[in-house]
Write a protein that holds these residues in place. Structure first.
Motif, short mmCIF file in Angstrom:
data_model
loop_
_atom_site.label_atom_id
_atom_site.label_comp_id
_atom_site.label_asym_id
_atom_site.label_seq_id
_atom_site.Cartn_x
_atom_site.Cartn_y
_atom_site.Cartn_z
N ASN A 275 -20.38 -8.74 -47.03
CA ASN A 275 -20.06 -7.24 -46.80
C ASN A 275 -19.99 -6.08 -47.77
N SER B 260 -20.24 -3.42 -48.30
CA SER B 260 -19.68 -1.77 -48.09
C SER B 260 -17.87 -2.03 -47.81
N PRO C 167 -14.24 -2.08 -48.56
CA PRO C 167 -13.29 -1.35 -49.56
C PRO C 167 -12.66 -2.40 -50.35
N THR D 186 -12.24 -3.50 -54.55
CA THR D 186 -13.06 -3.57 -56.11
C THR D 186 -12.97 -5.04 -56.57
N GLU E 131 -9.75 -6.88 -57.12
CA GLU E 131 -9.35 -7.23 -55.64
C GLU E 131 -10.01 -8.55 -55.10
N LEU F 1 -11.56 -2.70 -40.38
CA LEU F 1 -12.54 -3.47 -41.14
C LEU F 1 -13.22 -4.61 -40.39
N ARG G 278 -10.83 5.35 -45.12
CA ARG G 278 -12.05 4.62 -46.06
C ARG G 278 -13.18 5.90 -46.55
N ASP H 162 -12.49 3.50 -52.15
CA ASP H 162 -13.19 2.12 -52.04
C ASP H 162 -12.19 0.92 -52.31
N SER H 163 -11.01 1.48 -52.38
CA SER H 163 -9.93 0.15 -52.83
C SER H 163 -9.31 -0.20 -51.48
N PHE H 164 -9.28 -1.33 -51.17
CA PHE H 164 -8.48 -1.85 -50.00
C PHE H 164 -7.21 -1.65 -50.23
N ALA H 165 -6.39 -1.91 -51.30
CA ALA H 165 -4.96 -1.28 -51.25
C ALA H 165 -4.84 -0.10 -50.94
N MET I 291 -6.50 2.04 -49.50
CA MET I 291 -6.88 2.38 -47.87
C MET I 291 -5.69 1.99 -46.90
N SER J 31 -21.34 7.37 -46.65
CA SER J 31 -21.72 5.97 -47.36
C SER J 31 -20.67 5.02 -47.25
N ARG J 32 -19.42 5.33 -47.56
CA ARG J 32 -18.17 4.27 -47.41
C ARG J 32 -18.02 3.93 -46.02
N ARG K 97 -19.95 3.03 -43.91
CA ARG K 97 -20.57 2.18 -43.38
C ARG K 97 -20.10 0.83 -43.35
N GLY K 98 -19.13 0.66 -44.35
CA GLY K 98 -18.30 -0.56 -44.51
C GLY K 98 -17.19 -0.80 -43.42
N ARG L 280 -16.77 -2.26 -40.75
CA ARG L 280 -17.13 -3.21 -39.91
C ARG L 280 -17.10 -4.54 -40.79
N ARG L 281 -16.93 -5.65 -39.98
CA ARG L 281 -17.01 -6.72 -40.61
C ARG L 281 -18.81 -7.08 -40.48
#
Lengths: 260, 293
Positions: A81, A83, A85, A87, A90, B42, B218, B222-225, B227, B278-279, B281-282, B284-285
């Protein structure tokens, strides 16, 4: 199993919903091996890879692994996937998901990530989003994740699927370098000429192992027809086998421009 | 002095203990929903907040009928529903949206049937449906605080496994992570969070309180941490602002908290433009199951 094998699959049969997808398959991987598994779609390539990985348990047959063998796995990039989020840093650190409970990375982990990215030629991209990379860089991120725990065996599912010729060359050279450093590599591929013909050992699979050995021995018209169910010719170019579809009146579909 | 009057009006409710309690609970509940919402969004399970809160309404009715403590009865009911959704989804032949739709609505329907047959249990069903933060008791404050501490502890201690399982469950599984256990743990945290925050948000609006902060976060990173903490902070702000609006506009707290989040979403959407979209779009799994050939 001899002592020198990392993994040995013997007479393995895998069944999904009563449908045998792999029948009496044998495959042994030793340190320094570079093995390509080829075959048509639905032939059991990914299943055999996952049997080697230990993610699929065969209904019959045995899988024997060397003690404490470390295996890295790189999935098909089409399943990622892009898209999400995350890096590059990570993503690579996910390899340590089972080891450490604290969420933050240690200085030594950050250093290890930097080293593996540097080794794969994508140094300094830790903070980039995985989608903001070229196709070759994206593939290297997932190779980096698999290499972080210093595996002895690297398994890759279709490493060159959907990439351009230049990227395919780069990935093949990268895997060749890793293999030269002692890493055993097993890849599945559809690409007979671009990848398979360059590898030292091939397994031709169509639910069962049709043949295995060096490309010059197994890339024959007879083996390929039994593997793919379609007639193919094998030519030689620069000392290497080149597989071509056999052109005949019966299997060429001519597309003509419709008359105006 | 219009400014002084306006300031006086704004701080006036802070003189009341019930408001301070409510504000504390709304802020913590908002943060908790924002934190959990990252995983929910996510994993492409945005509907689960809506579904589980309805399922818990079934537990609310059943616990009153059987005579057990509301939180215990509804909590066990909610967790059972969440685990069923998780188990059905893992079989892959049924998508998470369909599993949530079937299991949680069945649970809600059962709750409605029980209330029709045997009458409403002690708690006010309207408050359960729409949220009534002004009636928050000190017990509710401690429950929200306790569940928040539990949720943060789980997310900190299982951060890496949760991230890997959310991003790439197939590879996480073959890398030695017990993804079924990780999924069950997340469902436990989710069910507990919904149960604890239901009195503030209400059954009908809790899904938005879970989803909106994560979606806004989101769009910003673009970083999970990043977010994760952004979504938590956005949830807390929505809870705080929404609670104040609830008092001043004399509207139930659930709608004001959700509308605050929606306004923030619109503002961030406008500010980030196409980049934010555009971000999104992510969120969802988007993984196809690994095809075994």
């Amino acid at each position: 199993m001899t002592d020198r094998h990392l993994v040995e699959v013997s007479d393995a049969t895998v069944v999904y919903d009563r449908d045998p997808v792999l029948v009496h398959a044998d495959l042994a991987v030793s340190p320094g091996d570079f093995v390509g598994i080829v075959g048509p779609s639905g032939s059991g390539k990914t299943t055999l890879l996952r049997v080697v990985l230990g993610a699929v348990r065969p209904a019959a047959g045995t899988v024997t692994r060397a003690r404490r063998v470390r295996v890295g796995y790189v999935p098909q990039v089409e399943t990622v996937n892009w898209s999400f989020p995350i890096t590059v840093g990570e993503c690579v650190l996910m390899a340590r998901a089972g080891g450490r409970w604290a969420p933050w990375s240690t200085p030594s982990e950050r250093s290890e990530v930097a080293d593996v990215l540097d080794r794969l030629g994508i140094a300094g991209l830790e903070h980039r989003h995985i989608r903001a990379l070229s196709g070759g860089q994206q593939q290297r991120v997932f190779i980096a994740r698999a290499l972080l725990n210093r595996p002895q065996l690297l398994l890759m599912d279709e490493p060159t699927s959907g990439v351009d010729v230049r990227t395919r060359h780069d990935i093949l050279h990268l895997l060749s370098d890793l293999n030269a450093d002692g890493l055993a590599v097993v890849v599945t591929t559809h690409d007979l000429n671009g990848i398979a013909a360059h590898l030292p050992h091939l397994v031709c699979l169509n639910r069962e192992v049709i043949a295995q050995g060096p490309p010059e021995e197994v890339l024959t018209a007879d083996v390929l027809e039994r593997t793919y169910g379609a007639p193919m010719d094998v030519l030689e170019h620069g000392g290497m086998p080149v597989v071509v579809d056999r052109m005949s009146a019966s299997n060429v579909i001519r597309l003509r421009r419709r008359a105006q | 002095m219009t400014g002084a009057m306006a300031w006086g009006d704004l701080v006036h409710p802070f003189h009341f203990q019930f408001f301070r309690n409510g504000l504390l609970v709304a802020t913590i509940a908002g943060a908790l929903c924002g934190l959990i919402g990252v995983y929910v969004v996510l994993r492409g399970m945005s509907y689960i907040g809506h579904g589980l809160s309805h399922a818990i309404f079934g537990g609310f009715a059943a616990s009153g009928l059987v005579g057990v403590n509301f939180f215990l009865g509804a909590g066990v009911w909610g967790l059972a529903s969440a685990l069923m959704v998780s188990a059905v989804t893992r079989r892959k032949s049924i998508g998470s949206d369909a599993a949530i739709g079937v299991i949680t609505t069945a649970s809600f329907a059962l709750g409605l049937a029980l209330i029709q047959l045997y009458g409403s249990p002690g708690r006010n069903p309207d408050a359960a449906l729409f949220g009534n933060v002004l009636g928050v008791a000190s017990q509710d404050v401690w429950i929200v605080v306790g569940v928040s501490v539990f949720a943060v502890a789980v997310i900190v201690l299982r951060y890496r496994a949760l991230l890997f399982t959310t991003f790439d469950p197939e590879v996480a599984e073959v890398s030695g992570i017990n993804t079924a256990r990780v999924d069950a743990l997340l469902m436990l945290v989710l069910a507990a969070s919904i149960l604890a925050t239901m009195s503030v948000m209400g059954v009908t609006l809790i899904a938005a309180a879970i989803v909106v902060p994560a979606v806004v976060a989101r769009m910003l990173t673009d970083s999970f941490a990043r977010m994760l903490w952004l979504s938590t902070a956005i949830g807390a702000v929505c809870g705080f602002v929404g609670m104040n609006l609830s008092y001043h506009l004399d509207i139930a707290s659930g709608p004001t908290i959700v509308l605050t989040g929606s306004a923030l979403f619109a503002a961030v959407f406008a500010a980030t433009g196409l980049r934010g979209m555009s971000r999104l779009r992510g969120t969802r799994r988007g993984l196809e199951p690994l095809h075994l050939s």
